[in-house]
Design a protein around this motif. Structure first.
Motif, PDB file in Angstrom:
ATOM      1  N   THR A 119      67.382  63.998  39.104  1.00 17.86           N
ATOM      2  CA  THR A 119      66.873  63.688  37.767  1.00 17.86           C
ATOM      3  C   THR A 119      65.667  62.767  37.866  1.00 17.86           C
ATOM      4  O   THR A 119      64.720  62.872  37.076  1.00 17.86           O
ATOM      5  CB  THR A 119      67.970  63.050  36.897  1.00 17.86           C
ATOM      6  N   GLY A 120      65.687  61.876  38.851  1.00 17.77           N
ATOM      7  CA  GLY A 120      64.518  61.041  39.103  1.00 17.77           C
ATOM      8  C   GLY A 120      63.314  61.868  39.515  1.00 17.77           C
ATOM      9  O   GLY A 120      62.176  61.593  39.097  1.00 17.77           O
ATOM     10  N   LYS A 130      55.688  69.728  32.625  1.00 18.17           N
ATOM     11  CA  LYS A 130      56.971  69.907  31.943  1.00 18.17           C
ATOM     12  C   LYS A 130      57.862  70.887  32.714  1.00 18.17           C
ATOM     13  O   LYS A 130      58.158  71.985  32.265  1.00 18.17           O
ATOM     14  CB  LYS A 130      56.721  70.402  30.518  1.00 18.17           C
ATOM     15  N   ILE A 131      58.321  70.463  33.878  1.00 16.99           N
ATOM     16  CA  ILE A 131      59.214  71.306  34.670  1.00 16.99           C
ATOM     17  C   ILE A 131      60.512  71.532  33.902  1.00 16.99           C
ATOM     18  O   ILE A 131      60.947  70.674  33.120  1.00 16.99           O
ATOM     19  CB  ILE A 131      59.484  70.667  36.056  1.00 16.99           C
ATOM     20  N   SER A 132      61.129  72.681  34.098  1.00 13.37           N
ATOM     21  CA  SER A 132      62.297  73.045  33.299  1.00 13.37           C
ATOM     22  C   SER A 132      63.543  72.266  33.707  1.00 13.37           C
ATOM     23  O   SER A 132      64.035  72.396  34.831  1.00 13.37           O
ATOM     24  CB  SER A 132      62.577  74.545  33.431  1.00 13.37           C
ATOM     25  N   VAL A 133      64.059  71.467  32.785  1.00  7.98           N
ATOM     26  CA  VAL A 133      65.319  70.760  33.013  1.00  7.98           C
ATOM     27  C   VAL A 133      66.480  71.752  32.985  1.00  7.98           C
ATOM     28  O   VAL A 133      67.484  71.571  33.676  1.00  7.98           O
ATOM     29  CB  VAL A 133      65.516  69.660  31.960  1.00  7.98           C
ATOM     30  N   HIS A 134      66.349  72.822  32.191  1.00  8.40           N
ATOM     31  CA  HIS A 134      67.418  73.825  32.106  1.00  8.40           C
ATOM     32  C   HIS A 134      67.667  74.501  33.458  1.00  8.40           C
ATOM     33  O   HIS A 134      68.824  74.590  33.904  1.00  8.40           O
ATOM     34  CB  HIS A 134      67.071  74.888  31.062  1.00  8.40           C
ATOM     35  N   THR A 135      66.599  75.000  34.093  1.00  8.94           N
ATOM     36  CA  THR A 135      66.814  75.697  35.365  1.00  8.94           C
ATOM     37  C   THR A 135      67.192  74.723  36.478  1.00  8.94           C
ATOM     38  O   THR A 135      67.958  75.069  37.380  1.00  8.94           O
ATOM     39  CB  THR A 135      65.564  76.507  35.774  1.00  8.94           C
ATOM     40  N   THR A 136      66.692  73.475  36.390  1.00 14.17           N
ATOM     41  CA  THR A 136      67.130  72.459  37.341  1.00 14.17           C
ATOM     42  C   THR A 136      68.606  72.146  37.135  1.00 14.17           C
ATOM     43  O   THR A 136      69.366  72.013  38.093  1.00 14.17           O
ATOM     44  CB  THR A 136      66.303  71.172  37.176  1.00 14.17           C
ATOM     45  N   LEU A 138      70.873  74.062  35.994  1.00  9.70           N
ATOM     46  CA  LEU A 138      71.705  75.169  36.476  1.00  9.70           C
ATOM     47  C   LEU A 138      71.786  75.170  37.998  1.00  9.70           C
ATOM     48  O   LEU A 138      72.872  75.320  38.576  1.00  9.70           O
ATOM     49  CB  LEU A 138      71.134  76.507  35.997  1.00  9.70           C
ATOM     50  N   SER A 139      70.649  75.000  38.653  1.00 15.54           N
ATOM     51  CA  SER A 139      70.595  75.160  40.109  1.00 15.54           C
ATOM     52  C   SER A 139      71.339  74.059  40.850  1.00 15.54           C
ATOM     53  O   SER A 139      71.862  74.303  41.955  1.00 15.54           O
ATOM     54  CB  SER A 139      69.141  75.206  40.577  1.00 15.54           C
ATOM     55  N   GLY A 140      71.428  72.850  40.266  1.00 15.50           N
ATOM     56  CA  GLY A 140      72.147  71.772  40.934  1.00 15.50           C
ATOM     57  C   GLY A 140      73.615  72.096  41.171  1.00 15.50           C
ATOM     58  O   GLY A 140      74.074  72.135  42.323  1.00 15.50           O
ATOM     59  N   PRO A 141      74.389  72.347  40.114  1.00 14.78           N
ATOM     60  CA  PRO A 141      75.809  72.665  40.333  1.00 14.78           C
ATOM     61  C   PRO A 141      76.027  73.994  41.050  1.00 14.78           C
ATOM     62  O   PRO A 141      77.002  74.149  41.784  1.00 14.78           O
ATOM     63  CB  PRO A 141      76.396  72.694  38.924  1.00 14.78           C
ATOM     64  N   VAL A 142      75.114  74.964  40.865  1.00 14.10           N
ATOM     65  CA  VAL A 142      75.256  76.222  41.608  1.00 14.10           C
ATOM     66  C   VAL A 142      75.041  75.970  43.097  1.00 14.10           C
ATOM     67  O   VAL A 142      75.750  76.532  43.946  1.00 14.10           O
ATOM     68  CB  VAL A 142      74.272  77.289  41.081  1.00 14.10           C
ATOM     69  N   GLY A 143      74.077  75.099  43.430  1.00  8.42           N
ATOM     70  CA  GLY A 143      73.896  74.722  44.832  1.00  8.42           C
ATOM     71  C   GLY A 143      75.152  74.091  45.404  1.00  8.42           C
ATOM     72  O   GLY A 143      75.548  74.370  46.548  1.00  8.42           O
ATOM     73  N   ALA A 144      75.810  73.239  44.607  1.00  6.99           N
ATOM     74  CA  ALA A 144      77.065  72.620  45.046  1.00  6.99           C
ATOM     75  C   ALA A 144      78.155  73.668  45.238  1.00  6.99           C
ATOM     76  O   ALA A 144      78.921  73.614  46.210  1.00  6.99           O
ATOM     77  CB  ALA A 144      77.509  71.575  44.025  1.00  6.99           C
ATOM     78  N   LEU A 145      78.216  74.641  44.336  1.00 11.55           N
ATOM     79  CA  LEU A 145      79.223  75.702  44.458  1.00 11.55           C
ATOM     80  C   LEU A 145      78.958  76.590  45.672  1.00 11.55           C
ATOM     81  O   LEU A 145      79.897  77.099  46.280  1.00 11.55           O
ATOM     82  CB  LEU A 145      79.245  76.544  43.177  1.00 11.55           C
ATOM     83  N   CYS A 180      60.051  77.038  38.931  1.00 14.64           N
ATOM     84  CA  CYS A 180      60.018  75.884  39.829  1.00 14.64           C
ATOM     85  C   CYS A 180      61.183  74.935  39.601  1.00 14.64           C
ATOM     86  O   CYS A 180      61.677  74.311  40.548  1.00 14.64           O
ATOM     87  CB  CYS A 180      58.699  75.136  39.670  1.00 14.64           C
ATOM     88  N   GLY A 181      61.654  74.813  38.349  1.00 14.80           N
ATOM     89  CA  GLY A 181      62.804  73.957  38.093  1.00 14.80           C
ATOM     90  C   GLY A 181      64.011  74.381  38.898  1.00 14.80           C
ATOM     91  O   GLY A 181      64.717  73.543  39.479  1.00 14.80           O
ATOM     92  N   GLY A 182      64.251  75.689  38.954  1.00 13.86           N
ATOM     93  CA  GLY A 182      65.380  76.187  39.723  1.00 13.86           C
ATOM     94  C   GLY A 182      65.184  76.049  41.224  1.00 13.86           C
ATOM     95  O   GLY A 182      66.100  75.653  41.952  1.00 13.86           O
ATOM     96  N   VAL A 183      63.987  76.368  41.697  1.00 17.70           N
ATOM     97  CA  VAL A 183      63.710  76.311  43.137  1.00 17.70           C
ATOM     98  C   VAL A 183      63.933  74.902  43.670  1.00 17.70           C
ATOM     99  O   VAL A 183      64.623  74.702  44.682  1.00 17.70           O
ATOM    100  CB  VAL A 183      62.276  76.794  43.433  1.00 17.70           C
ATOM    101  N   GLN A 184      63.350  73.897  42.994  1.00 13.76           N
ATOM    102  CA  GLN A 184      63.503  72.535  43.497  1.00 13.76           C
ATOM    103  C   GLN A 184      64.947  72.052  43.366  1.00 13.76           C
ATOM    104  O   GLN A 184      65.446  71.334  44.226  1.00 13.76           O
ATOM    105  CB  GLN A 184      62.532  71.589  42.788  1.00 13.76           C
ATOM    106  N   GLY A 185      65.641  72.470  42.306  1.00 10.63           N
ATOM    107  CA  GLY A 185      67.028  72.054  42.129  1.00 10.63           C
ATOM    108  C   GLY A 185      67.943  72.600  43.214  1.00 10.63           C
ATOM    109  O   GLY A 185      68.798  71.878  43.748  1.00 10.63           O
ATOM    110  N   PHE A 186      67.777  73.875  43.544  1.00  7.62           N
ATOM    111  CA  PHE A 186      68.593  74.489  44.600  1.00  7.62           C
ATOM    112  C   PHE A 186      68.397  73.777  45.938  1.00  7.62           C
ATOM    113  O   PHE A 186      69.363  73.357  46.583  1.00  7.62           O
ATOM    114  CB  PHE A 186      68.225  75.971  44.768  1.00  7.62           C
ATOM    115  N   PHE A 187      67.151  73.670  46.355  1.00  7.13           N
ATOM    116  CA  PHE A 187      66.870  73.130  47.683  1.00  7.13           C
ATOM    117  C   PHE A 187      67.204  71.644  47.782  1.00  7.13           C
ATOM    118  O   PHE A 187      67.799  71.196  48.775  1.00  7.13           O
ATOM    119  CB  PHE A 187      65.404  73.373  48.066  1.00  7.13           C
TER     120      PHE A 187
END
Length: 297
Positions: A119-120, A130-136, A138-145, A180-187
């Protein structure tokens, strides 16, 4: 139901504090299985901590801030997002401290720290873009799963191309911001999880390895990224390039990755193509896969 209404419903369900409720539920259920069976007491504790600090408090500040500024629940104005993001950072970090101090669960401890750090990172992006908080979100908990459940966790990544379409159709984000929100969140999530487990000496057994986790992430993001690039780069025949690119990716995933990763790639590609067809000419991906002429973004 028209496409706009469907996109609004998808966007509402995938608001980060909302989508984390079912995804964290699965995470907490998984973490509560021990060698002696299911630990119901542990599940209740983990679920309450995650619900309060990853969902209730962040959602409360979003709703309060949106009402205070008389704006929508997405807080669409980039400069208005700083306060909710800062409060989210603090909330996730408090959750991390509680898990760490009381030794509740090593995986959830590291995950909440990931949430705070990620989040930081989003906050830093938001100062300029304005990177997407929505796709970020989503990708965080999916990465954990993915780390916990491998292909069963990666299946939730099929929401990613659908969410990209939703956010772009609603004009909440550009295509690049949504991707990009999803890509950075996953990795960031999978890399930070292994980093924090080592730094904090919080080992977690039976996780999917970092290398395999990255393969699952690539399987999820490659087709949306390819379609995204073709949306911005002027080419003579984007459909032909898409088909050639997909064939190359198909061969590489089939030859170099486990069957489960290959299957996730195929499923995500189908999800991306199907949402493009459903979107019709309201979405630039449709023009690419249908071979119609269009102006690049």
């Amino acid at each position: 139901m028209n496409r706009l209404k469907i996109a609004k419903n998808i966007s509402a369900f995938t608001n980060p504090p909302i989508i984390c409720i079912p995804l964290f539920l699965i995470i907490c259920l998984t973490l509560s299985f021990t060698a002696d069976g299911f630990d119901f007491g542990k599940f209740i504790v983990l679920e309450v901590v995650s619900l309060i600090f990853a969902s209730v408090l962040p959602m409360a500040i979003i709703l309060f801030w949106a009402k205070k500024l008389n704006t929508d629940s997405d807080i669409s104005n980039r400069s208005d997002r700083y306060m909710p993001l800062i409060v989210g950072i603090v909330s996730y970090f408090i959750g991390f401290l509680i898990c760490y101090i009381f030794s509740l669960d090593n995986f959830l401890t590291c995950l909440l720290l990931c949430y705070s750090i990620n989040t930081g990172v989003v906050l830093l992006f938001t100062t300029k873009w304005k990177i997407s908080v929505h796709t970020t979100g989503l990708s965080g908990p999916v990465g954990a799963l993915i780390l916990l459940l491998g292909p069963f966790g990666a299946i939730f990544g099929l929401i990613y191309p659908v969410l990209i379409w939703s956010r772009v159709l609603l004009k909440k984000h550009t295509l690049s911001q949504a991707i990009c929100g999803g890509v950075q969140g996953f990795f960031l999530t999978v890399i930070e999880m292994y980093l924090f487990m080592n730094i904090l000496n919080l080992p977690v057994m039976n996780l999917v390895g970092l290398y395999d986790s990255i393969l699952y992430i690539l399987a999820i993001i490659m087709t949306p990224v390819l379609l995204g690039l073709l949306s911005y780069v002027k080419t003579g025949n984007p459909l032909r390039i898409f088909i050639i690119g997909e064939i190359i990716l198909l061969v590489l995933f089939f030859a170099l990755t486990p069957a489960e990763v290959f299957l996730i790639f195929v499923m995500t590609t189908l999800a991306s193509v199907l949402i493009s067809i459903f979107a019709s000419d309201d979405f630039i991906w449709y023009n690419i896969i249908s071979g119609q002429s269009f102006k690049t973004l």
